[in-house]
Enzyme design. Structure first.
Site, PDB file in Angstrom:
ATOM      1  N   TYR A  25       0.796  -1.233   0.000  1.00 17.05           N
ATOM      2  CA  TYR A  25       0.000   0.000   0.000  1.00 17.05           C
ATOM      3  C   TYR A  25       0.829   1.284   0.000  1.00 17.05           C
ATOM      4  CZ  TYR A  25      -3.729  -3.303   1.088  1.00 17.05           C
ATOM      5  OH  TYR A  25      -4.614  -4.350   1.028  1.00 17.05           O
ATOM      6  N   HIS A 102      -8.619   1.453  -6.146  1.00 14.64           N
ATOM      7  CA  HIS A 102      -7.865   0.509  -5.322  1.00 14.64           C
ATOM      8  C   HIS A 102      -6.386   0.813  -5.469  1.00 14.64           C
ATOM      9  CE1 HIS A 102     -11.376  -1.721  -4.295  1.00 14.64           C
ATOM     10  NE2 HIS A 102     -11.730  -1.703  -5.563  1.00 14.64           N
TER      11      HIS A 102
HETATM   12  O1  CA2 Z   1      -5.931  -1.999  -2.818  1.00 11.39           O
HETATM   13  C1  CA2 Z   1      -6.822  -1.410  -2.177  1.00 11.39           C
HETATM   14  O2  CA2 Z   1      -6.927  -0.197  -2.149  1.00 11.39           O
HETATM   15  C2  CA2 Z   1      -7.807  -2.229  -1.336  1.00 11.39           C
HETATM   16  O3  CA2 Z   1      -9.100  -1.624  -1.478  1.00 11.39           O
HETATM   17  C3  CA2 Z   1      -7.344  -2.148   0.101  1.00 11.39           C
HETATM   18  C4  CA2 Z   1      -8.142  -3.027   1.062  1.00 11.39           C
HETATM   19  C5  CA2 Z   1      -8.252  -4.449   0.529  1.00 11.39           C
HETATM   20  O4  CA2 Z   1      -9.120  -5.212   1.373  1.00 11.39           O
HETATM   21  C6  CA2 Z   1      -8.790  -4.475  -0.884  1.00 11.39           C
HETATM   22  O5  CA2 Z   1      -8.806  -5.821  -1.331  1.00 11.39           O
HETATM   23  C7  CA2 Z   1      -7.898  -3.658  -1.803  1.00 11.39           C
HETATM   24  C8  CA2 Z   1      -7.470  -3.107   2.431  1.00 11.39           C
HETATM   25  C9  CA2 Z   1      -7.229  -1.799   3.066  1.00 11.39           C
HETATM   26  C10 CA2 Z   1      -6.308  -2.014   4.219  1.00 11.39           C
HETATM   27  O6  CA2 Z   1      -5.344  -1.009   4.179  1.00 11.39           O
HETATM   28  C11 CA2 Z   1      -4.216  -1.184   4.895  1.00 11.39           C
HETATM   29  C12 CA2 Z   1      -3.238  -0.243   4.697  1.00 11.39           C
HETATM   30  C13 CA2 Z   1      -2.054  -0.357   5.371  1.00 11.39           C
HETATM   31  C14 CA2 Z   1      -1.851  -1.385   6.249  1.00 11.39           C
HETATM   32  C15 CA2 Z   1      -2.843  -2.321   6.439  1.00 11.39           C
HETATM   33  C16 CA2 Z   1      -4.028  -2.217   5.766  1.00 11.39           C
END
Ligand code: CA2
Length: 151
Positions: A25, A102
């Protein structure tokens, strides 16, 4: 178009941006994301109301409220992308143009991330471009709102 305002919605766990999983991310925080979107929108004469919540109902209430004063919705629904009929119904119910964002390449990750309940209620899709994708989605959505593009 009655209002030059966008609603930016970030779903569950996106408050953790920049704190862990940087390989997936990136290192930008949620505050960085919200500033990036506000800047991209301001360059086109739009303002942004940003919401992040880990609670589905809060997101749905904010989407409903956008009917009154927003011209479009930018949303990264987080994990609700893959699970929530209710979030999808809220987005389709307000009948505003929606951009689905995303950060990661959801189509190249686990199988369960391939399906999106939001996909076919959104008119813009920016996937796997990192945090920079929020700025591109903002520009594409404003193009549609202002009639500079048709999809
Ligand atoms: O890729 C993306 O933006 C997602 O929407 C992010 C979601 C995930 O469940 C989708 O499949 C794809 C997860 C968000 C969690 O974000 C975090 C960021 C940093 C550390 C942990 C989690």
């Amino acid at each position: 178009m009655s209002e030059r305002r966008l609603l930016l919605v970030n779903g569950p766990n996106l408050n953790l941006l920049g704190t862990r999983e940087p390989e997936v991310y990136g290192t930008d925080t949620l505050v960085d994301v919200e500033r990036l979107v506000a800047g991209a929108a301001a360059a086109r004469g739009f303002e942004v109301r940003a919401v992040q919540s880990n609670h589905e109902g809060v997101l749905i209430d904010q989407i409903h409220a956008a009917r009154d004063d927003c011209a479009g919705i930018l949303i990264n629904p987080g994990g609700l992308t893959h699970t929530s009929v209710s979030l999808r119904d809220a987005l389709s119910g307000v009948a505003l143009p929606v951009a689905e964002i995303h950060i990661s390449s959801v189509l190249a990750r686990e199988e369960f991330r391939r399906f999106s309940y939001v996909r076919d209620v959104a008119v813009v899709h920016v996937i796997g471009e990192g945090v920079a994708g929020y700025a591109r989605a903002t520009e594409l959505l404003i193009d549609i709102i202002t009639g500079r593009a048709d999809g």
